[in-house]
Each structure stands twice: as C-alpha cells, then as structure tokens.
Write a protein that holds these residues in place. Structure first.
Motif, PDB file in Angstrom:
ATOM      1  N   GLY A   1     -31.241  62.558  93.026  1.00  0.00           N
ATOM      2  CA  GLY A   1     -31.161  61.173  93.476  1.00  0.00           C
ATOM      3  C   GLY A   1     -30.405  60.214  92.590  1.00  0.00           C
ATOM      4  O   GLY A   1     -29.513  59.515  93.048  1.00  0.00           O
TER       5      GLY A   1
ATOM      6  N   PRO B   1     -36.317  62.040  97.415  1.00  0.00           N
ATOM      7  CA  PRO B   1     -36.916  60.799  97.926  1.00  0.00           C
ATOM      8  C   PRO B   1     -35.996  60.106  98.924  1.00  0.00           C
ATOM      9  O   PRO B   1     -34.786  59.982  98.695  1.00  0.00           O
ATOM     10  CB  PRO B   1     -37.106  59.959  96.660  1.00  0.00           C
ATOM     11  N   ILE B   2     -36.568  59.624 100.020  1.00  0.00           N
ATOM     12  CA  ILE B   2     -35.788  58.998 101.081  1.00  0.00           C
ATOM     13  C   ILE B   2     -34.978  57.802 100.581  1.00  0.00           C
ATOM     14  O   ILE B   2     -33.793  57.664 100.935  1.00  0.00           O
ATOM     15  CB  ILE B   2     -36.711  58.576 102.247  1.00  0.00           C
ATOM     16  N   PRO B   3     -35.541  56.899  99.767  1.00  0.00           N
ATOM     17  CA  PRO B   3     -34.725  55.771  99.293  1.00  0.00           C
ATOM     18  C   PRO B   3     -33.482  56.216  98.530  1.00  0.00           C
ATOM     19  O   PRO B   3     -32.418  55.600  98.651  1.00  0.00           O
ATOM     20  CB  PRO B   3     -35.689  54.985  98.399  1.00  0.00           C
ATOM     21  N   LYS B   4     -33.601  57.281  97.721  1.00  0.00           N
ATOM     22  CA  LYS B   4     -32.439  57.777  96.986  1.00  0.00           C
ATOM     23  C   LYS B   4     -31.406  58.368  97.938  1.00  0.00           C
ATOM     24  O   LYS B   4     -30.196  58.183  97.763  1.00  0.00           O
ATOM     25  CB  LYS B   4     -32.877  58.822  95.956  1.00  0.00           C
TER      26      LYS B   4
ATOM     27  N   GLU C   1     -39.569  54.901  87.868  1.00  0.00           N
ATOM     28  CA  GLU C   1     -39.923  56.183  88.465  1.00  0.00           C
ATOM     29  C   GLU C   1     -40.589  57.075  87.420  1.00  0.00           C
ATOM     30  O   GLU C   1     -40.461  56.818  86.211  1.00  0.00           O
ATOM     31  CB  GLU C   1     -38.683  56.854  89.043  1.00  0.00           C
TER      32      GLU C   1
ATOM     33  N   ASN D   1     -35.717  54.238  90.532  1.00  0.00           N
ATOM     34  CA  ASN D   1     -35.579  54.582  91.952  1.00  0.00           C
ATOM     35  C   ASN D   1     -36.745  55.463  92.395  1.00  0.00           C
ATOM     36  O   ASN D   1     -36.696  56.688  92.282  1.00  0.00           O
ATOM     37  CB  ASN D   1     -34.249  55.313  92.187  1.00  0.00           C
TER      38      ASN D   1
ATOM     39  N   ASP E   1     -39.613  56.390  95.462  1.00  0.00           N
ATOM     40  CA  ASP E   1     -40.028  56.303  96.857  1.00  0.00           C
ATOM     41  C   ASP E   1     -41.348  55.530  96.923  1.00  0.00           C
ATOM     42  O   ASP E   1     -42.294  55.862  96.207  1.00  0.00           O
ATOM     43  CB  ASP E   1     -40.210  57.730  97.398  1.00  0.00           C
TER      44      ASP E   1
ATOM     45  N   LEU F   1     -44.329  57.767  97.233  1.00  0.00           N
ATOM     46  CA  LEU F   1     -44.668  58.433  95.978  1.00  0.00           C
ATOM     47  C   LEU F   1     -45.322  57.443  95.033  1.00  0.00           C
ATOM     48  O   LEU F   1     -46.276  57.780  94.322  1.00  0.00           O
ATOM     49  CB  LEU F   1     -43.414  59.031  95.338  1.00  0.00           C
TER      50      LEU F   1
END
Length: 406
Positions: A83, A109-112, A281, A310, A312, A315
């Motif tokens: 990510g 992770p989706i945001p990354k 993170e 970064n 999620d 998480l």
C-alpha cells in the motif's frame, strides 16, 4: 565492513534531497510529553504519517524514478506493495508523467488500493504478501520492459528514504537515539547512512513486528534469510526477506534491531491516537511500540519515526479494540443467569457497583449446552485498566457468576 564499500553514501542522500526539493515536505518533529515521562528524557515523533501520500515512501520512489533515463521512463514502471510504496510510486509517476502498474496483495487495505488508483496507477491484486507481488512484478518487467521500482532493495530508494535522517539531525541536533520501524530495511538503512556519517555517536535502532521479523536471524547469519510464515497487523513491514542493498547498510551501521508483539503494536496505535492525536498505521507505530515495551532501553533525547498513517478504518476499529483489551480497558465475557425476570437487572447492578461501563449485552438461550431454566449473557465492558478489570472479574465471581472470559 569499510564505509567505502557501502552501496549508499551521505553524498547520495544529500543528492537525493536536492532532487526532492519541492516534491516532499519536511515533516514536523513533535515532542511527546507522555513518552518522555516514560523514558525519562525528551522523546520526539518524526511524523512521516503526515508526508504526501501518507508515508515516507514518496521520498525513495520519486528519487528512483526521476533518475531513470528518458527511454526507461517511456517504458513505464512496475511495483509491488501492500500500500504505502504503491501510493508513493503512483504519485511519483503522476508527477513525472510515467505510466505505472502496481501489484498489491489481495488483502491490501481498501483505502490504500483506492488511493493508488486515484493517483493514476493501474492496480493488479495478486497473492497474499509483498513477496508474492514481487514475483508477479518481476514477470511483468520481463514481459513488458517496464522498470521495476523495488520497495526497498535499490540504492536510489535507500538514498531517498535517507533524507528523513537529514531532517532529524537538523530538527533535533542533540538526538542520542533514533528508533525506526523496519520491514525490508530501506528506511532504516537510509536513516543510518545519513546519520552515522555525521553523528556516529547516535544510536540507530530498528523495530520489527515479532511475527514478521527477518532481520534478527539474517543479521545473526550474516546474510539475508527468508522468514517463514508471517502473521501481523503491521502489513507495511511484513517483508519475508531483507534486501541485499539495505542489509549491507544495516549490518554495517545499525546498532540493534528489536522485535515487538502484536499487543504492543495495538497499544502503540491507541497511545498515539489518544495522547499524540495522531493517526498512525500499525507498521508506522512499531517504533513507539518498542519504547512502550522497553522505555528505559533508549537513551534520550529519542526520535521515533512514525513511517505512515494509511490505515483502513475497519482495521483501525479492530486494532483499537485489541489495544484497549491489551491495556485492560476492554473485556468481553460470558456467564449464565437464571432465565427469570430481574436476573439481568441484578447482574447490571453488580457491574454498576464496580463502575464498569456496559457497551453491549447479548442473550443466548439456545445453541450451547445449558439448563432449560438458564440463559447465557455475553457482556462487552469498558474498564479503566488492568487493576479495574481484575476487580470487576473478582466481584462477579464473588457474586456467584461463573465466567468465561474471551
């Protein structure tokens, strides 16, 4: 190993800094009173979580890609990342006008993932780890001619990351110890290169997640060794084998590499959120986890690098609950009460007496062996720390409630 034989020098780092002018922002150094009280001297946080793209990775990615020839840039670049490197490469490619393809693990992770695409990179999700992605990235490189931008194993990458070390010495001239979260070793190697050439008296310490720690065994063996199974919330530093370039520098220049537990990573993330008001993170909080585990092992003034922010949100919710549990401030337990009016009220009255905050209550009448006149109650409680948790459990047992603590 003689300094002349090392793959990256102070001049390389200084040159990288010149190339990064106007691209990265010098990140702030924040004093932490809470950590200083624990260590017994000044502790500062180097906030690379506030860097462009949310981590230090843009420093190395841009340095490497800006130094490609025009012909290489025209062929495009390829990268492998969970990510942060992905976002660094994607942003650098956008700034330089280069086409980028990034291989990310299926569990990234989706945001990354979304941020990498938003910077304009083409994303392919493959495998479970960074190492799996590297295999695909190298195959893509061989097939298309795209230039592989390795996340840590290249001199230009290490030189770019080393610019963090230059900033630390300028922002905290009297620093005695620098603590750096460590995966493949690019950031640790770069900082050590920049710092040791100017201040050999400064102790540089790497921190790895205990369940993804390749460096201790590799340093003991004298060469990079792959680690076996990895299982850590700190996906950003879950690297199976050190790179040859950073390993040579870490072996020659770094004073120590230590490991931290998953509980400590969760506590560190919670600590930074509550006490420093910083979103970091798990990988980026590894250095703080090291200080929380061994506060008197680091000579002050200490600078701890927060490598990335970064995370999620899902998480973050899980890690915060885990951190609260590890700190004795959250507990989940099951018990049985008579299935009759007033039983739950009596249980809650006992909890009120010891000032336990009930977050959630669940009744279960079927599905587990129990008497017909019983009901199982699952409680999620907020407590004030380890001692308070023990008091709550002792009070419930004293009131005759058999407990099953999750």
């Amino acid at each position: 190993m003689a300094p002349a034989t090392l793959p990256v020098t102070l001049d390389d780092v200084r040159s990288a800094r010149e190339g990064l002018a106007g691209v990265v922002r010098p990140t702030p150094l924040e004093y932490s009173r809470a950590l200083s009280d624990r260590v017994g001297g000044p502790v500062h946080l180097k906030c690379e979580n506030l860097q462009r793209a949310g981590s230090f990775k843009i420093r190395g990615a841009y340095t490497r890609m800006a130094r490609l020839t025009p012909e290489e840039q025209a062929r495009g670049v390829v990268a492998a990342s969970a990510g942060n490197h992905a976002q660094g490469v994607a942003l650098a490619a956008q700034l330089l006008g280069i086409e980028a393809t990034v291989f990310m693990p299926t569990g990234a992770p989706i945001p990354k993932l979304l941020a990498t695409r938003a910077y304009g990179a083409r994303v392919e999700q493959v495998g479970l780890t960074i190492d799996d992605c590297l295999v695909h990235a190298r195959a893509f490189e061989a097939e298309t001619g795209a230039v592989l931008i390795h996340p840590f194993d290249h001199a230009d990458i290490v030189a770019g990351q080393g610019t963090v070390g230059l900033e630390i010495l300028e922002e905290c001239p009297d620093v005695r110890t620098i603590v750096v979260c460590t995966g493949g070793g690019g950031l640790l190697a770069g900082i050590a290169t920049a710092v040791k050439a100017q201040r050999p008296d400064v102790r540089v310490v790497g921190v790895q997640a205990g369940q993804a720690a390749a460096y201790p065994a590799s340093l003991a063996a004298g060469h990079p060794l792959p680690v076996g199974r990895m299982s850590t919330m700190a996906d950003g530093i879950a690297v199976g084998c050190p790179g040859e370039v950073p390993f040579a520098l870490v072996q020659a220049l770094v004073d120590d590499v230590v490991t931290v537990s998953e509980d400590s990573l969760a506590k560190a993330l919670l600590f930074l959120l509550e006490r420093a008001k910083l979103v970091v993170e798990p990988a980026g909080a590894a250095g703080v986890a090291g200080l929380l585990e061994q506060p008197h092992a680091f000579e002050a003034p200490v600078v701890v690098v927060l490598s990335g922010g970064n995370i999620d949100p899902l998480l973050l919710l899980r890690v915060l609950r885990h951190g609260m549990s590890a700190a004795g401030r959250y507990m989940e337990l099951r018990l049985r009460v008579p299935d009759q009016p007033g039983s739950l009220a009596a249980l809650l009255a006992v909890l009120a007496q010891v000032d336990a905050n009930v977050l959630d209550v669940e009744h279960v009448r079927t599905g587990r062996p129990m008497h017909v006149d019983e009901v199982e109650v699952t409680l999620r409680l907020e407590t004030k720390g380890v001692e308070h948790s023990e008091t709550v459990l002792a009070t419930l047992r004293g009131a005759g409630y058999p407990l099953d603590v999750a």
